[in-house]
Write an enzyme that holds these catalytic residues in place. Structure first.
Site, PDB file in Angstrom:
ATOM      1  N   GLU A 123      55.363  17.246 -68.623  1.00 36.67           N
ATOM      2  CA  GLU A 123      54.683  17.525 -66.933  1.00 36.67           C
ATOM      3  C   GLU A 123      53.841  17.245 -67.510  1.00 36.67           C
ATOM      4  O   GLU A 123      53.190  16.381 -66.569  1.00 36.67           O
ATOM      5  CB  GLU A 123      55.210  19.217 -66.628  1.00 36.67           C
ATOM      6  CG  GLU A 123      56.537  19.167 -65.933  1.00 36.67           C
ATOM      7  CD  GLU A 123      56.271  20.254 -64.997  1.00 36.67           C
ATOM      8  OE1 GLU A 123      55.787  21.021 -64.899  1.00 36.67           O
ATOM      9  OE2 GLU A 123      57.856  21.060 -64.760  1.00 36.67           O
ATOM     10  N   SER A 171      58.281  31.193 -67.175  1.00 38.12           N
ATOM     11  CA  SER A 171      57.573  31.428 -65.558  1.00 38.12           C
ATOM     12  C   SER A 171      56.977  33.266 -66.309  1.00 38.12           C
ATOM     13  O   SER A 171      57.848  33.922 -66.460  1.00 38.12           O
ATOM     14  CB  SER A 171      58.225  31.284 -64.979  1.00 38.12           C
ATOM     15  OG  SER A 171      57.362  32.466 -63.876  1.00 38.12           O
ATOM     16  N   LYS A 230      63.313  31.497 -65.075  1.00 40.24           N
ATOM     17  CA  LYS A 230      62.625  29.807 -65.277  1.00 40.24           C
ATOM     18  C   LYS A 230      62.724  29.605 -66.807  1.00 40.24           C
ATOM     19  O   LYS A 230      62.278  30.406 -67.613  1.00 40.24           O
ATOM     20  CB  LYS A 230      61.552  29.451 -64.945  1.00 40.24           C
ATOM     21  CG  LYS A 230      61.533  30.145 -62.905  1.00 40.24           C
ATOM     22  CD  LYS A 230      61.826  28.551 -62.687  1.00 40.24           C
ATOM     23  CE  LYS A 230      60.886  26.956 -62.838  1.00 40.24           C
ATOM     24  NZ  LYS A 230      59.527  27.398 -61.670  1.00 40.24           N
TER      25      LYS A 230
END
Ligand code: ARG
Length: 462
Positions: free
Chosen positions: A291, A278, A284
């Site tokens: 996704e 991130s 992260k």
């Protein structure tokens, strides 16, 4: 602007915006090789039938091969003003070889030409997709072989239900992908019918040998109705449906991977090379690939919707609406290839956290069915055993314990059939080992499943 092919009938040049609107070369140029293949076969057959001379045939074929070589080595670029790839190649050929080039389109129309081009193009693409599906099945199977004893919870309603193994879970996807593979084969079989010779819609007065053209182009047979030959886009819709189902499978797998690498599950960890960070949260590690695959599945469904809607109101035979087929089916094909080829190395490099899987399986009364089965084996009817076990679970919840840890006298209070051997009967490993039915999660059963699938896969020639 260059003179249009149909200048004889028209008194004006087409408006340049209309020309752009009408043109498909920006997306059909990718079929150049298949267009040339189709033309070479058509010219060969015309000359064998005495419809064009052997000399003209030779200069057409040499000219087309020259165009092919020049496109491939970068010496010829597509003219964005051309209406489509068919017109572009024909015009280029005529420019290069003169009158002989003008004979190529004898007994042919762009309507049957485009139909044969898309089929030739997609037949090659299906082979590539099939090879990728085969590869992902092998990747999954190899992984399953390493996890025959890796116990994990099986879920229904995303609630822990009964214990299975990671191998068994993985193999469910291998089975789904195996169906995808055979669906693609079926699709290819039905697609493998040559439309050339249908011409604009009503065939031709020339004595064509369609069997010969089909043979030259490696088609199984030729279409038996000229109207259908040029009107049909079922093969695009069928392939897009097959790809949609395949994407749905990849998307479900992706969704599970996304869950499994969350802190809540921690069943797996993706390799750093296949995850992203991130820009603001240093902790992260995001499963972006999965996704995106989940997201792109919607895009492929959109392609299928485009094709179905495009065709639903069309009268026979060719209508220009059908030019919209290519962007949709090309997008579906490109997307699925991209997704599978990214998914394979991501899967092959992911780390499996066996301990966390096992810990999750040890919670949640996942062995309650086995506890009931224990009583059944001792002679109680299943419904009675089911009720007793339900009460036991309630006792455990109240005492904040598990079936494995509950004292024997608590068991006996509810049913005196219970004995010390209950602990073995409900141990996680027993629960998995005992599910040895064909198709079940016990390591022996999964081994059989793997062997059966490998055997079937070996029988599939791509
Ligand atoms: N570019 C057209 C397509 O992709 C080729 C066929 C055109 N035929 C015609 N009669 N306009 O569908």
């Amino acid at each position: 602007m260059s003179k249009m092919m149909w200048a004889g009938r028209f008194s004006k040049e087409v408006d340049s915006k209309v020309n752009d609107f009408n043109s498909s070369i920006s997306f059909d140029a990718r079929m150049y090789k298949h267009d040339i293949m189709g033309s070479v076969a058509h010219a060969t057959m015309l000359s064998e039938q005495g419809i064009i001379s052997a000399d003209d045939c030779k200069s057409i074929i040499d000219g087309l091969n020259g165009i092919l070589a020049d496109i491939e080595n970068g010496n010829l670029s597509f003219d964005p003003n051309a209406e489509d790839i068919h017109m572009f190649i024909e015009a280029e050929l005529t420019e290069r070889i003169g009158d002989a080039g003008k004979r190529l389109h004898t007994a042919r129309s762009r309507n049957d030409q485009v139909a044969v081009d898309i089929k030739l193009y997609l037949k090659d693409e299906i082979k590539e997709i099939e090879a990728l599906v085969k590869e992902i099945i092998v990747t999954i199977t190899d992984m399953a072989e390493k996890h025959l004893d890796t116990v994990m919870p099986g879920y229904t309603h995303l609630q822990r239900a009964q214990p299975i193994t990671f191998a068994h879970h993985l193999m469910a996807y291998a089975q789904m992908l195996m169906r995808d593979l055979t669906r693609l084969q079926d699709c290819l079989y039905r697609m493998d019918v040559m439309p050339l010779g249908s011409c604009a819609l009503a065939g031709t007065t020339y004595p064509l040998n369609r069997k010969r053209t089909a043979e030259l182009l490696n088609f199984r047979e030729f279409t038996m109705n000229s109207l259908d030959g040029v009107s049909d886009r079922d093969f695009c819709i069928e392939l897009c449906s097959d790809i949609s189902i395949l994407m749905m499978h990849l998307s479900r797998f992706s969704e599970e991977i996304i869950m499994w690498c969350s802190w809540e599950f921690k069943f797996i960890e993706l390799d750093d090379a296949y995850s992203t960070g991130s820009s603001i949260m240093p902790q992260k590690k995001n499963p972006d690939i999965t996704e995106l695959i989940r997201g792109k599945t919607g895009r492929v469904y959109g392609d299928l919707q485009t094709l179905l809607s495009m065709m639903k109101g069309l009268p026979l035979a060719y209508n220009k609406d059908m030019q919209e087929d290519k962007e949709a089916i090309f997008d579906a094909v490109d997307t699925v290839k991209l997704c599978i080829s990214t998914f394979i190395p991501m899967l092959a490099t992911m780390n499996v956290n066996k301990q966390n899987m096992r810990m999750a399986a040890a919670k949640g009364f996942i062995n309650a069915t086995d506890c009931a089965d224990y009583l059944v084996k001792k002679g109680l009817p299943f419904r009675t055993a089911y009720k007793i076990t339900g009460t036991l679970v309630a006792v455990c919840i109240e005492k904040n314990t598990t079936l494995e840890e509950l004292a024997l006298d608590e068991y006996k209070k509810l049913c005196d059939v219970f004995d010390n051997d209950v602990y073995d009967a409900i141990s996680l490993d027993t629960c998995v080992m005992q599910r040895n039915v064909d198709g079940g999660p016990a390591p022996e059963a999964v081994k059989k499943q793997i062997a059966d699938l490998k055997n079937k896969l070996n029988g599939i020639n791509i």
